[in-house]
Enzyme design. Structure first.
Site, short mmCIF file in Angstrom:
data_model
loop_
_atom_site.label_atom_id
_atom_site.label_comp_id
_atom_site.label_asym_id
_atom_site.label_seq_id
_atom_site.Cartn_x
_atom_site.Cartn_y
_atom_site.Cartn_z
N ALA A 35 34.97 3.15 14.11
CA ALA A 35 36.43 3.20 14.17
C ALA A 35 36.94 1.85 14.65
O ALA A 35 36.25 1.13 15.37
CB ALA A 35 36.91 4.30 15.12
N LEU A 37 39.00 1.40 16.87
CA LEU A 37 39.13 1.45 18.33
C LEU A 37 37.81 1.21 19.07
O LEU A 37 37.83 0.84 20.23
CB LEU A 37 39.69 2.81 18.78
N TYR A 38 36.69 1.43 18.40
CA TYR A 38 35.39 1.29 19.07
C TYR A 38 35.15 -0.19 19.35
O TYR A 38 34.89 -0.99 18.45
CB TYR A 38 34.26 1.85 18.23
N GLY A 39 35.25 -0.54 20.61
CA GLY A 39 35.09 -1.93 21.00
C GLY A 39 36.20 -2.81 20.47
O GLY A 39 36.03 -4.01 20.34
N LEU A 40 37.35 -2.20 20.17
CA LEU A 40 38.49 -2.93 19.60
C LEU A 40 38.08 -3.74 18.38
O LEU A 40 38.42 -4.91 18.24
CB LEU A 40 39.17 -3.80 20.66
#
Length: 141
Positions: A35, A37-40
């Protein structure tokens, strides 16, 4: 993941690459679930780097759009999708999902998903973390 919730540390990138290579060599095709969002974006970037030199038929990439309150237009989805495609190495995303239902703009998100599909950025659309009612609302939109 990220350092806050999942303990991600860039020092482990070599180990992550080893795990990626093992999975691809032994279990192809491999579903890679990530995603923005995962680790931006770091998770997508690593997967893009790791998969750049392999046959794209060996991996299926599923990533997700974050339905945040300041992203309420179809263009928000398209722009986020374009950024994900770039981080993932430039190939179309196999499955692009809305990460979680928002209390706002859900119909606009679906319009954005359709636009991303029409632009060839994604091959299939879906949802993540949706209950029955939210899924039915998507179907009715």
């Amino acid at each position: 993941g990220d350092s806050l919730f999942w303990g991600y540390n860039p020092k482990n990138d070599d180990q992550l690459k080893e795990a990626f290579d093992y999975a691809v060599q032994n279990y192809s095709p491999v579903l890679l679930d990530t995603a923005e969002l995962y680790g931006l974006g770091r998770s997508e970037t690593l997967l893009g780097q790791y998969s750049s030199s392999i046959d794209t038929n060996k991996v299926v990439v599923a990533t997700k759009f974050a339905a945040l309150p300041f992203r309420t237009k179809p263009e928000s989805v398209v722009k986020a999708c374009q950024a994900s495609v770039k981080r993932l190495g430039g190939r179309p995303i196999d499955l692009y999902q809305i990460h979680f239902p928002g209390a706002w703009a859900n119909e606009a998100y679906w319009d954005g998903m359709a636009q991303a599909y029409d632009k060839g950025l994604i091959k299939a659309v879906g949802v993540s973390n949706y209950g029955v009612d939210a899924t039915r609302a998507c179907h009715q939109a």
